[in-house]
Structure formats: structure tokens, C-alpha cells
Design a protein around this motif. Structure first.
Motif, mmCIF file in Angstrom:
data_model
loop_
_atom_site.group_PDB
_atom_site.id
_atom_site.type_symbol
_atom_site.label_atom_id
_atom_site.label_comp_id
_atom_site.label_asym_id
_atom_site.label_seq_id
_atom_site.Cartn_x
_atom_site.Cartn_y
_atom_site.Cartn_z
ATOM 1 N N ASP A 42 -17.255 54.870 -27.320
ATOM 2 C CA ASP A 42 -16.049 55.513 -27.851
ATOM 3 C C ASP A 42 -16.451 56.491 -28.954
ATOM 4 O O ASP A 42 -17.630 56.625 -29.282
ATOM 5 C CB ASP A 42 -15.038 54.487 -28.367
ATOM 6 N N SER A 43 -15.468 57.168 -29.524
ATOM 7 C CA SER A 43 -15.745 58.219 -30.498
ATOM 8 C C SER A 43 -16.323 57.691 -31.802
ATOM 9 O O SER A 43 -16.849 58.468 -32.603
ATOM 10 C CB SER A 43 -14.462 59.014 -30.788
ATOM 11 N N GLN A 44 -16.233 56.397 -32.036
ATOM 12 C CA GLN A 44 -16.771 55.799 -33.254
ATOM 13 C C GLN A 44 -18.191 55.258 -33.065
ATOM 14 O O GLN A 44 -18.847 54.873 -34.024
ATOM 15 C CB GLN A 44 -15.857 54.649 -33.723
ATOM 16 N N SER A 45 -18.654 55.250 -31.835
ATOM 17 C CA SER A 45 -19.955 54.667 -31.523
ATOM 18 C C SER A 45 -21.095 55.641 -31.827
ATOM 19 O O SER A 45 -20.946 56.855 -31.681
ATOM 20 C CB SER A 45 -20.003 54.271 -30.049
ATOM 21 N N LYS A 46 -22.232 55.095 -32.236
ATOM 22 C CA LYS A 46 -23.430 55.891 -32.482
ATOM 23 C C LYS A 46 -24.374 55.861 -31.279
ATOM 24 O O LYS A 46 -25.443 56.480 -31.313
ATOM 25 C CB LYS A 46 -24.168 55.373 -33.719
ATOM 26 N N ALA A 47 -23.958 55.161 -30.235
ATOM 27 C CA ALA A 47 -24.846 54.973 -29.083
ATOM 28 C C ALA A 47 -25.254 56.298 -28.451
ATOM 29 O O ALA A 47 -26.413 56.502 -28.084
ATOM 30 C CB ALA A 47 -24.172 54.088 -28.047
ATOM 31 N N LEU A 48 -24.308 57.217 -28.341
ATOM 32 C CA LEU A 48 -24.578 58.492 -27.689
ATOM 33 C C LEU A 48 -25.665 59.271 -28.426
ATOM 34 O O LEU A 48 -26.622 59.749 -27.817
ATOM 35 C CB LEU A 48 -23.290 59.315 -27.624
ATOM 36 N N SER A 49 -25.511 59.398 -29.725
ATOM 37 C CA SER A 49 -26.488 60.162 -30.510
ATOM 38 C C SER A 49 -27.843 59.465 -30.551
ATOM 39 O O SER A 49 -28.890 60.127 -30.512
ATOM 40 C CB SER A 49 -25.971 60.384 -31.938
ATOM 41 N N GLU A 50 -27.850 58.160 -30.604
ATOM 42 C CA GLU A 50 -29.117 57.419 -30.637
ATOM 43 C C GLU A 50 -29.863 57.555 -29.311
ATOM 44 O O GLU A 50 -31.080 57.766 -29.290
ATOM 45 C CB GLU A 50 -28.850 55.954 -30.949
#
Length: 224
Positions: free
Chosen positions: A73-81
Motif C-alpha cells: 500500500d502507499s504507506q509501505s516501504k517494500a516497493l522502494s526497498e
């Protein structure tokens, strides 16, 4: 046009956008798994690059990344990591993927979605159509970029696609200019993206056919 037809079309737009957003996030998961499986294999022969171990590792990584993309979701850091670890995702593409996540979240909140089935009239229907094409074209452009990287690293290896360390996201963004397009221009570009290719999977063909059916339905009722 009666209210029930407007409601049906709004719900259809909402659901197809949610599906399209998730399909691009799934494509991102596949790209990451492919990069992970091909890491360190630049310069090897095609048979060595795409041996059984490569396919096995790619499948293993994909099964790890895919559930993450379904829950992100938009609060997750998973994408950038994940993007940082992959080294092949420019910041501008990462920003665009976050746009898609916000679109997906909008679709999940039907009350606040631009395609809410409540309180619809002819004027709001026209506005919804325009917003639908803005969002759909954004998704299709991002998906095309992901596919370009995917095909590129398969053909030429990973090294040519490694993002420079000084990348600050200030370069040209694939979503630039969409808001400057007329509705007719957006429709024409969407149609090109929806052309079925021999390389499309069965799922991609089904998704394109469903979106095409929706665009034809919107065209039919837009002037009523």
C-alpha cells in the motif's frame, strides 16, 4: 441513460482499473524475480543464462515477491526497498508505481473512488470517463516500461539497465504530458496499448479484451 446503466459502467471502470493496476504490480514482481535470477550471468551464453537453475530461482523469487505486491500500500516501504536491491528501477519508475498503488487504493474504497456508483448524473459520467482514460493510460504506460526493461535484460543482460547511483528522479517521466492530452488522443493511445500481440500470455489477452470491451461500451453511452 438510466441510473442503473450509469452505475454498471462506473463499477466496471472501477474494477477494470483495479485489475490493471494489480497486473502492473505483478509485472513488477516478475521483473524483480527475473533480475534476481539473471544476476551475475551477463556475458554467459544464452543456454547458460537461461538454464534450469535460472528458471527455478526466478520462480522461487516470484513466489516471494508476488504476495508482497498484492498487499503493498502507499504507506509501505517494500516497493522502494525492493527497487533499491534490484538496481534496475529508476526513481521515476518507482514514483509511477506508487501512483498505480494510489489508484488501486482508490478502487478499493468505492465510496471515495472517482468511479463511485453513487450520485451519478450525465455530467459526472463524462468526468469519470476522462479520469478513467487518464488513469488507464498511466497504468498502460508504466506496464510498457516494465516490459521494455524485462525484454532488455533478457536480451542484453542486466548491466546496461543498472541505474546510476546519482539518479535523483529528475529525468523524463513516462507519465509526463498525459494531462495535456485531449480525450481523443488518450483514447487513440490506449487503443494502441490494447492491441493483442503474439507474445501476450492468455491472461494478458483476456485483460486487453476486457478493457477493449469496456472502452467500446463507454464510447456507446458517452453521447447519450
Amino acid at each position: 441513460m438510466n441510473t442503473m446503466k450509469l452505475r454498471e459502467l462506473h463499477l466496471w471502470m472501477n474494477s477494470e482499473l483495479a485489475i490493471a493496476c494489480q497486473a502492473s504490480l505483478n509485472k513488477f514482481a516478475f521483473l524483480l524475480s527475473l533480475e534476481g535470477a539473471l544476476e551475475g550471468k551477463d556475458g554467459l551464453s544464452e543456454d547458460e543464462r537461461f538454464d534450469d537453475d535460472t528458471y527455478e530461482l526466478q520462480d522461487k523469487l516470484y513466489n516471494i515477491y508476488l504476495p508482497m505486491m498484492k498487499e503493498v500500500d502507499s504507506q509501505s516501504k517494500a516497493l522502494s526497498e525492493l527497487s533499491a536491491n534490484a538496481h534496475i528501477i529508476p526513481l521515476s519508475l518507482l514514483e509511477d508505481l506508487n501512483v498505480l498503488i494510489s489508484y488501486k487504493e482508490d478502487s478499493q474504497n468505492i465510496t471515495d473512488s472517482p468511479f463511485t456508483p453513487y450520485d451519478i448524473d450525465k455530467e459526472s459520467f463524462k468526468e469519470s470517463i476522462c479520469e478513467f482514460y487518464i488513469r488507464l493510460l498511466s497504468v498502460l504506460r508504466v506496464n510498457a516500461w516494465l516490459e521494455d526493461i524485462e525484454m532488455g535484460i533478457q536480451e542484453y543482460g542486466i548491466n546496461p539497465y543498472v541505474v546510476p547511483e546519482e539518479d535523483d528522479g529528475s529525468g523524463v517521466n513516462i507519465l509526463d504530458g498525459i494531462y495535456d492530452l485531449s480525450l481523443a488522443e488518450m483514447k487513440a493511445e490506449v487503443d494502441k496499448h490494447l492491441l493483442i500481440r503474439d507474445s501476450d500470455t492468455d491472461q494478458q489477452q483476456e485483460d486487453k479484451a476486457s478493457l477493449k470491451a469496456l472502452t467500446l461500451a463507454l464510447e456507446k453511452y458517452e453521447g447519450k
